[in-house]
Write a protein that holds these residues in place. Structure first.
Motif, short mmCIF file in Angstrom:
data_model
loop_
_atom_site.label_atom_id
_atom_site.label_comp_id
_atom_site.label_asym_id
_atom_site.label_seq_id
_atom_site.Cartn_x
_atom_site.Cartn_y
_atom_site.Cartn_z
N PRO A 115 0.95 -0.99 -0.22
CA PRO A 115 0.41 -0.82 0.22
C PRO A 115 0.66 1.00 0.08
CG PRO A 115 -0.22 -1.38 1.97
CD PRO A 115 1.03 -2.22 1.31
N ALA A 116 0.27 2.38 -0.94
CA ALA A 116 1.96 3.28 -0.45
C ALA A 116 1.10 4.95 -0.17
CB ALA A 116 1.09 3.73 -2.21
N ASN A 117 1.45 5.13 0.61
CA ASN A 117 0.73 6.32 1.32
C ASN A 117 0.04 7.29 0.29
OD1 ASN A 117 2.85 5.49 3.29
ND2 ASN A 117 4.49 7.24 2.28
N GLY A 118 -0.97 7.84 1.32
CA GLY A 118 -1.90 8.29 0.65
C GLY A 118 -1.39 10.10 0.45
N PRO A 119 -2.57 10.67 0.08
CA PRO A 119 -2.17 11.91 -0.81
C PRO A 119 -1.32 12.85 0.53
CG PRO A 119 -4.10 11.91 -0.98
CD PRO A 119 -3.48 10.64 -0.62
N LEU B 87 8.19 -2.70 5.76
CA LEU B 87 8.85 -2.07 5.72
C LEU B 87 9.06 -0.56 4.52
CD1 LEU B 87 12.25 -1.72 5.13
CD2 LEU B 87 11.94 -3.46 2.79
N ALA B 88 9.14 0.49 5.68
CA ALA B 88 8.60 2.02 4.77
C ALA B 88 9.66 2.03 4.36
CB ALA B 88 7.58 2.60 6.07
N LEU B 89 9.39 2.76 2.78
CA LEU B 89 10.80 2.85 1.68
C LEU B 89 10.72 4.76 1.87
CD1 LEU B 89 9.65 0.80 -1.54
CD2 LEU B 89 11.81 0.34 0.72
N GLY C 192 2.74 8.71 -1.28
CA GLY C 192 3.34 7.87 -2.35
C GLY C 192 4.18 7.36 -2.08
N GLY C 193 4.54 7.32 -0.62
CA GLY C 193 5.42 6.57 -0.62
C GLY C 193 5.15 5.45 -0.11
N GLY C 194 6.38 4.19 -0.82
CA GLY C 194 5.87 2.98 -1.18
C GLY C 194 6.29 1.75 0.32
N ASN C 195 5.15 0.88 0.45
CA ASN C 195 5.24 0.27 2.29
C ASN C 195 5.15 -1.20 2.13
OD1 ASN C 195 5.00 2.40 4.34
ND2 ASN C 195 3.74 2.55 2.91
N LEU C 196 5.96 -1.80 2.65
CA LEU C 196 6.24 -3.27 1.92
C LEU C 196 5.13 -4.71 3.17
CD1 LEU C 196 7.97 -2.68 0.45
CD2 LEU C 196 8.60 -5.27 -0.31
#
Ligand SMILES: Cc1cc2nc3c(=O)[nH]c(=O)nc-3n(C[C@H](O)[C@H](O)[C@H](O)COP(=O)(O)O)c2cc1C
Length: 223
Positions: free
Chosen positions: A60-64, A146-148, A154-158
């Protein structure tokens, strides 16, 4: 053409990635909030990544505003306000429109299950519901997140989850627990609003043997 990712805007990077890495399987992820509200959302930055232990990842990407999407908030460990659990339901033709519809951004507390008309059903090992109509569902316990790019839009999270229980429609299981792809009929996501079906499959061995019988010339180096 050659591209340096840092020369692209965030939107351009996203567009390029999702149209070049195709088809992507789609996890229809069901979760429940710590105060008991069920949630459903599709994720195509998703895959099965290990058989031992059996592990899934969805991203899930971070929201706006840089905030967590509901699925991420709910899958976070209990100490971080979530339940530490999620369910991956496979996405199939039979309810393909409901998969896309579940992406509707509803406020927490309103359920995508009701919006799209899929049925939440109790799981065995996790508190999140599974999708009753899904031919295969994997109950998962969150193992690691894992927070990228924490807090950045929009930042990615695994989200890595260990599979602790599986539901599968008996009619799909062939010899040795392999699933018949023609019966399963999963769908995949291409770029934009484009999707793929898995009706056309083919077989080939791995390694040298795969080259036998292939008379086609190697394509020219693309530029
Ligand atoms: C087919 C499909 C695949 C999607 N894949 C992703 C994804 O991998 N990551 C992501 O952050 N959003 C993805 N989205 C968008 C989310 O589903 C959407 O933001 C949804 O509202 C998130 O719901 P939630 O806040 O309940 O978790 C996808 C949407 C569709 C239609």
């Amino acid at each position: 053409m050659e591209i340096r990712p840092e020369s692209l805007s965030r939107v351009e990077r996203y567009r390029f990635l999702i149209s070049a890495v195709t088809p992507r399987p789609i996890a229809l992820v069901s979760t429940v909030s710590s105060d008991g509200y069920p949630n459903l959302a599709p994720y195509s930055f998703f895959n099965a990544v290990s058989a031992h232990p059996m592990t899934m990842v969805f991203c899930p990407a971070n929201g706006p505003e840089g905030q967590d999407k509901d699925s991420l908030r709910n899958a976070r460990p209990v100490a971080e306000g979530g339940t530490g659990e999620f369910v991956v339901n496979v996405s199939v033709e039979a309810y393909e429109r409901k998969v896309a519809a579940a992406a509707e951004p509803l406020p927490p507390g309103e359920s995508e299950f009701s919006l799209v008309g899929l049925t939440p059903s109790p799981c065995r090992q996790v508190s999140a519901p599974r999708v009753l109509e899904a031919p295969v569902s994997f109950e998962c316990k969150t193992r690691q997140i894992l927070a990228l790019n924490p807090g950045v839009p929009g930042g990615g999270n695994l989200v890595l989850g260990e599979v602790v229980h599986i539901w599968v429609d008996d009619a799909l299981v062939k010899n040795g627990l392999a699933i018949d792809p023609d019966a399963l009929r999963t769908i995949g996501r291409m770029g934009g609003i484009s999707y793929s079906r898995t009706r056309e499959t083919f077989e080939m061995p791995s390694g040298r043997e795969a080259l036998e019988g292939d008379q086609r010339p190697t394509p020219a180096n693309p530029k």
